[in-house]
Design an enzyme around this catalytic site. Structure first.
Site, PDB file in Angstrom:
ATOM      1  N   ALA A  56       6.007  -6.722   2.940  1.00  0.00           N
ATOM      2  CA  ALA A  56       7.592  -7.127   3.012  1.00  0.00           C
ATOM      3  C   ALA A  56       8.063  -5.803   3.533  1.00  0.00           C
ATOM      4  O   ALA A  56       9.462  -5.893   4.127  1.00  0.00           O
ATOM      5  CB  ALA A  56       8.187  -7.023   1.373  1.00  0.00           C
ATOM      6  N   PHE A  57       7.438  -4.546   3.532  1.00  0.00           N
ATOM      7  CA  PHE A  57       8.280  -3.416   4.181  1.00  0.00           C
ATOM      8  C   PHE A  57       8.500  -3.825   5.778  1.00  0.00           C
ATOM      9  O   PHE A  57       9.528  -3.159   6.456  1.00  0.00           O
ATOM     10  CB  PHE A  57       7.620  -2.087   4.146  1.00  0.00           C
ATOM     11  CG  PHE A  57       8.220  -0.845   4.194  1.00  0.00           C
ATOM     12  CD1 PHE A  57       9.317  -0.569   3.408  1.00  0.00           C
ATOM     13  CD2 PHE A  57       8.227  -0.145   5.425  1.00  0.00           C
ATOM     14  CE1 PHE A  57       9.875   0.586   3.646  1.00  0.00           C
ATOM     15  CE2 PHE A  57       8.885   0.938   5.520  1.00  0.00           C
ATOM     16  CZ  PHE A  57       9.721   1.247   4.800  1.00  0.00           C
ATOM     17  N   GLU A  58       7.556  -4.507   6.446  1.00  0.00           N
ATOM     18  CA  GLU A  58       7.566  -4.831   7.743  1.00  0.00           C
ATOM     19  C   GLU A  58       8.875  -5.978   8.141  1.00  0.00           C
ATOM     20  O   GLU A  58       8.916  -6.135   9.373  1.00  0.00           O
ATOM     21  CB  GLU A  58       6.321  -5.201   8.301  1.00  0.00           C
ATOM     22  CG  GLU A  58       5.168  -4.000   8.547  1.00  0.00           C
ATOM     23  CD  GLU A  58       5.005  -3.350   7.214  1.00  0.00           C
ATOM     24  OE1 GLU A  58       4.578  -4.145   6.303  1.00  0.00           O
ATOM     25  OE2 GLU A  58       4.916  -2.248   7.334  1.00  0.00           O
ATOM     26  N   VAL A  81       7.315  -8.753  -3.627  1.00  0.00           N
ATOM     27  CA  VAL A  81       6.911  -7.393  -4.130  1.00  0.00           C
ATOM     28  C   VAL A  81       6.823  -7.356  -5.588  1.00  0.00           C
ATOM     29  O   VAL A  81       7.733  -7.816  -6.273  1.00  0.00           O
ATOM     30  CB  VAL A  81       8.064  -6.657  -3.817  1.00  0.00           C
ATOM     31  CG1 VAL A  81       7.484  -5.088  -3.864  1.00  0.00           C
ATOM     32  CG2 VAL A  81       8.316  -6.826  -2.395  1.00  0.00           C
ATOM     33  N   ILE A  82       5.593  -7.146  -6.249  1.00  0.00           N
ATOM     34  CA  ILE A  82       5.329  -7.154  -7.476  1.00  0.00           C
ATOM     35  C   ILE A  82       5.296  -5.958  -8.291  1.00  0.00           C
ATOM     36  O   ILE A  82       4.307  -4.983  -7.919  1.00  0.00           O
ATOM     37  CB  ILE A  82       3.947  -8.069  -7.748  1.00  0.00           C
ATOM     38  CG1 ILE A  82       4.202  -9.561  -7.161  1.00  0.00           C
ATOM     39  CG2 ILE A  82       3.602  -8.215  -9.194  1.00  0.00           C
ATOM     40  CD1 ILE A  82       3.148 -10.470  -7.357  1.00  0.00           C
ATOM     41  N   THR A  86       2.416  -1.825  -7.741  1.00  0.00           N
ATOM     42  CA  THR A  86       2.674  -0.912  -6.885  1.00  0.00           C
ATOM     43  C   THR A  86       3.599   0.226  -7.568  1.00  0.00           C
ATOM     44  O   THR A  86       4.407  -0.078  -8.354  1.00  0.00           O
ATOM     45  CB  THR A  86       3.232  -1.159  -5.766  1.00  0.00           C
ATOM     46  OG1 THR A  86       3.669  -0.252  -4.765  1.00  0.00           O
ATOM     47  CG2 THR A  86       4.681  -2.153  -5.699  1.00  0.00           C
ATOM     48  N   HIS A  88       5.137   2.254  -5.643  1.00  0.00           N
ATOM     49  CA  HIS A  88       6.254   2.430  -4.770  1.00  0.00           C
ATOM     50  C   HIS A  88       7.067   1.136  -4.748  1.00  0.00           C
ATOM     51  O   HIS A  88       7.495   0.771  -3.712  1.00  0.00           O
ATOM     52  CB  HIS A  88       6.006   2.991  -3.335  1.00  0.00           C
ATOM     53  CG  HIS A  88       4.810   2.364  -2.703  1.00  0.00           C
ATOM     54  ND1 HIS A  88       3.456   2.063  -3.180  1.00  0.00           N
ATOM     55  CD2 HIS A  88       5.005   1.596  -1.733  1.00  0.00           C
ATOM     56  CE1 HIS A  88       3.078   1.535  -2.153  1.00  0.00           C
ATOM     57  NE2 HIS A  88       3.710   1.071  -1.311  1.00  0.00           N
TER      58      HIS A  88
HETATM   59  N1  INI Z   1       3.947  -5.167   0.188  1.00  0.00           N
HETATM   60  C1  INI Z   1       4.420  -6.490  -0.393  1.00  0.00           C
HETATM   61  O1  INI Z   1       4.968  -7.313   0.470  1.00  0.00           O
HETATM   62  N2  INI Z   1       4.460  -6.646  -1.764  1.00  0.00           N
HETATM   63  C2  INI Z   1       3.886  -5.625  -2.571  1.00  0.00           C
HETATM   64  O2  INI Z   1       3.928  -5.906  -3.836  1.00  0.00           O
HETATM   65  C3  INI Z   1       3.459  -4.386  -1.899  1.00  0.00           C
HETATM   66  N3  INI Z   1       2.794  -3.595  -2.713  1.00  0.00           N
HETATM   67  O3  INI Z   1       2.303  -3.729  -3.920  1.00  0.00           O
HETATM   68  O4  INI Z   1       2.817  -2.245  -2.293  1.00  0.00           O
HETATM   69  C4  INI Z   1       3.581  -4.282  -0.551  1.00  0.00           C
HETATM   70  N4  INI Z   1       2.930  -3.071  -0.031  1.00  0.00           N
HETATM   71  C5  INI Z   1       2.829  -3.151   1.501  1.00  0.00           C
HETATM   72  C6  INI Z   1       4.152  -2.560   2.277  1.00  0.00           C
HETATM   73  O5  INI Z   1       5.015  -3.703   2.266  1.00  0.00           O
HETATM   74  C7  INI Z   1       3.760  -2.367   3.596  1.00  0.00           C
HETATM   75  O6  INI Z   1       3.018  -3.514   4.259  1.00  0.00           O
HETATM   76  C8  INI Z   1       2.947  -1.149   3.756  1.00  0.00           C
HETATM   77  O7  INI Z   1       3.531  -0.062   2.958  1.00  0.00           O
HETATM   78  C9  INI Z   1       2.689  -0.582   5.284  1.00  0.00           C
HETATM   79  O8  INI Z   1       4.045  -0.222   5.609  1.00  0.00           O
END
Ligand code: INI
Length: 154
Positions: A56-58, A81-82, A86, A88
């Site tokens: 989700a961060f990307e 995002v659960i 995590t 974070h």
């Molecule tokens: N990304 C998600 O889409 N959902 C999540 O629950 C999640 N957790 O649990 O950490 C998650 N992490 C990855 C993040 O989106 C990035 O891909 C990663 O940090 C690299 O930048």
């Protein structure tokens, strides 16, 4: 006073769906709902582009590429995002939400927030075809409505 509302007719609209691979067992369901709703509303299959990203961060970064390309009338962002998984959560969920909103405001292209931010897997599954509806379908409808409203307002 004139009142405007975007129609839910998707004919001719070009849509990019950006979908996160993280929690793919959830995001694939979101994508299925999005794709079937777009089809039901008249968006042609060849006008739908799906772009997978790691998490989700990307999502906002790829959404910005799509929104600023001039190739799409709307961008739909899907992710899950659960919190239970995590430490974070706030950073990932908040980054996705703020980033997606910023892309939409800065490009003027409707960029739809279809990212689930939930406490556990049960809540996630109930929102992609379970008892709490289908966020993927809702995102598709919002994209069509906003793309059509934009044509009326700009
Ligand atoms: N990304 C998600 O889409 N959902 C999540 O629950 C999640 N957790 O649990 O950490 C998650 N992490 C990855 C993040 O989106 C990035 O891909 C990663 O940090 C690299 O930048």
């Amino acid at each position: 006073m004139p009142e405007l509302e975007g129609s839910l007719d998707g004919a001719g609209l070009r849509v990019c769906v950006v979908v996160a691979r993280w929690n793919e067992f959830v995001t694939r369901k979101l994508l299925e709902g999005t794709e079937s709703c777009l089809g039901e509303r008249g968006v042609e299959k060849e006008n739908v582009t799906v772009a997978w990203v790691p998490g989700a961060f990307e999502v906002p970064t790829a959404a910005r590429w799509a929104a600023s390309s001039g190739n799409f009338d709307a961008v739909i962002c899907l992710g899950a995002v659960i919190r239970g998984e995590t430490a974070h959560f706030e950073y990932v969920a908040g980054g996705a939400a703020e980033g997606i909103g910023a892309v939409s405001r800065e490009t003027g292209v409707p960029v739809i927030f279809g990212v689930l931010t939930v406490d556990n897997v049960e809540q996630a599954l109930s929102r992609c075809g379970g008892k709490d509806g289908h966020k993927g379908e809702e995102a598709a409808q919002a994209a069509i409505e906003m793309a059509n409203l934009r044509k009326l307002l700009s």
